[in-house]
Write a protein that holds these residues in place. Structure first.
Motif, PDB file in Angstrom:
ATOM      1  N   ASN A 120     -66.303  16.967 -38.821  1.00  0.00           N
ATOM      2  CA  ASN A 120     -65.738  17.206 -38.007  1.00  0.00           C
ATOM      3  C   ASN A 120     -67.084  18.542 -37.471  1.00  0.00           C
ATOM      4  O   ASN A 120     -65.908  19.226 -36.032  1.00  0.00           O
ATOM      5  CB  ASN A 120     -64.493  17.581 -37.869  1.00  0.00           C
ATOM      6  CG  ASN A 120     -64.103  16.867 -38.259  1.00  0.00           C
ATOM      7  OD1 ASN A 120     -63.282  15.654 -37.595  1.00  0.00           O
ATOM      8  ND2 ASN A 120     -63.151  16.273 -39.380  1.00  0.00           N
ATOM      9  N   THR A 124     -61.352  22.404 -30.831  1.00  0.00           N
ATOM     10  CA  THR A 124     -62.285  21.936 -30.611  1.00  0.00           C
ATOM     11  C   THR A 124     -62.333  21.159 -29.563  1.00  0.00           C
ATOM     12  O   THR A 124     -61.175  20.365 -29.345  1.00  0.00           O
ATOM     13  CB  THR A 124     -62.531  21.071 -31.751  1.00  0.00           C
ATOM     14  OG1 THR A 124     -63.485  19.913 -32.007  1.00  0.00           O
ATOM     15  CG2 THR A 124     -61.019  19.500 -31.987  1.00  0.00           C
ATOM     16  N   VAL A 151     -56.444  18.238 -38.250  1.00  0.00           N
ATOM     17  CA  VAL A 151     -57.466  17.269 -39.173  1.00  0.00           C
ATOM     18  C   VAL A 151     -57.025  17.564 -40.624  1.00  0.00           C
ATOM     19  O   VAL A 151     -56.812  18.321 -41.372  1.00  0.00           O
ATOM     20  CB  VAL A 151     -59.276  17.987 -39.141  1.00  0.00           C
ATOM     21  CG1 VAL A 151     -60.294  17.149 -39.884  1.00  0.00           C
ATOM     22  CG2 VAL A 151     -59.889  18.340 -38.429  1.00  0.00           C
ATOM     23  N   ILE A 179     -63.765  17.983 -29.271  1.00  0.00           N
ATOM     24  CA  ILE A 179     -63.248  16.773 -29.772  1.00  0.00           C
ATOM     25  C   ILE A 179     -61.847  15.899 -29.531  1.00  0.00           C
ATOM     26  O   ILE A 179     -61.205  16.467 -29.885  1.00  0.00           O
ATOM     27  CB  ILE A 179     -63.616  16.454 -31.007  1.00  0.00           C
ATOM     28  CG1 ILE A 179     -65.136  16.872 -32.176  1.00  0.00           C
ATOM     29  CG2 ILE A 179     -63.158  15.780 -31.636  1.00  0.00           C
ATOM     30  CD1 ILE A 179     -64.822  17.295 -33.232  1.00  0.00           C
ATOM     31  N   ILE A 204     -61.607  12.142 -34.094  1.00  0.00           N
ATOM     32  CA  ILE A 204     -61.723  13.333 -35.169  1.00  0.00           C
ATOM     33  C   ILE A 204     -61.439  12.544 -36.806  1.00  0.00           C
ATOM     34  O   ILE A 204     -61.888  11.254 -36.999  1.00  0.00           O
ATOM     35  CB  ILE A 204     -60.138  14.434 -35.484  1.00  0.00           C
ATOM     36  CG1 ILE A 204     -60.312  14.716 -33.998  1.00  0.00           C
ATOM     37  CG2 ILE A 204     -59.920  14.942 -37.060  1.00  0.00           C
ATOM     38  CD1 ILE A 204     -60.570  16.617 -34.383  1.00  0.00           C
ATOM     39  N   GLN A 205     -62.242  12.922 -37.578  1.00  0.00           N
ATOM     40  CA  GLN A 205     -62.951  12.385 -38.560  1.00  0.00           C
ATOM     41  C   GLN A 205     -61.682  12.801 -39.795  1.00  0.00           C
ATOM     42  O   GLN A 205     -61.784  13.983 -40.637  1.00  0.00           O
ATOM     43  CB  GLN A 205     -64.667  11.873 -38.775  1.00  0.00           C
ATOM     44  CG  GLN A 205     -65.250  11.474 -38.145  1.00  0.00           C
ATOM     45  CD  GLN A 205     -66.943  11.712 -38.216  1.00  0.00           C
ATOM     46  OE1 GLN A 205     -66.993  11.268 -39.999  1.00  0.00           O
ATOM     47  NE2 GLN A 205     -67.414  11.586 -37.863  1.00  0.00           N
TER      48      GLN A 205
END
Length: 124
Positions: free
Chosen positions: A34, A96, A5, A98, A103-104
């Motif tokens: 996130n 994660t 991230v 995600i 992912i942001q």
């Protein structure tokens, strides 16, 4: 799955309190957007441009409850000619579920120019 991230923010002045506050703001956004919990963080790398040297920005992580055992390392960015100045960059390695494309990554203030394609709409 292990994911990276990314985040970055620029600071207006090379003063410890200001650097910590801005880094804390960046980390808060990365964590919130996130859904990151410290138990899922393998490590955090924080780099700064050569004009930031009044404090280790890693101190900002220690302000978050429960994050005292997360390994953190600070380093200096390579001094690229005409590169962005006054910038703190963060790479969190997290476990994660995600997907990579979900992912942001968070880019704030003048750091938006680093990755306008991934930049958050916050604080542009």
């Amino acid at each position: 799955m292990v994911r990276g991230v990314r985040g970055a923010i620029t600071v207006e002045v090379n003063e410890a309190d200001h650097i910590i506050v801005e880094t804390e703001h960046l980390l808060s956004e990365m964590i919130e957007k996130n859904n990151i919990i410290p138990e899922n963080v393998a490590s955090i790398l924080i780099s700064v441009t050569d004009d930031i040297n009044d404090v280790f920005p890693a101190k900002a992580v220690r302000k978050f409850e429960g994050w005292e055992y997360v390994p953190i390392m600070c380093m200096q960015e390579i001094p690229v000619v005409n590169g962005l100045k006054n910038c703190v960059r963060v790479l969190m390695t997290v476990n994660t579920d995600i997907e990579q494309k979900q992912i942001q990554h968070i880019y704030l203030k003048d750091a938006v120019q680093l990755r306008p394609d991934l930049s958050s709409s916050i604080d542009k």
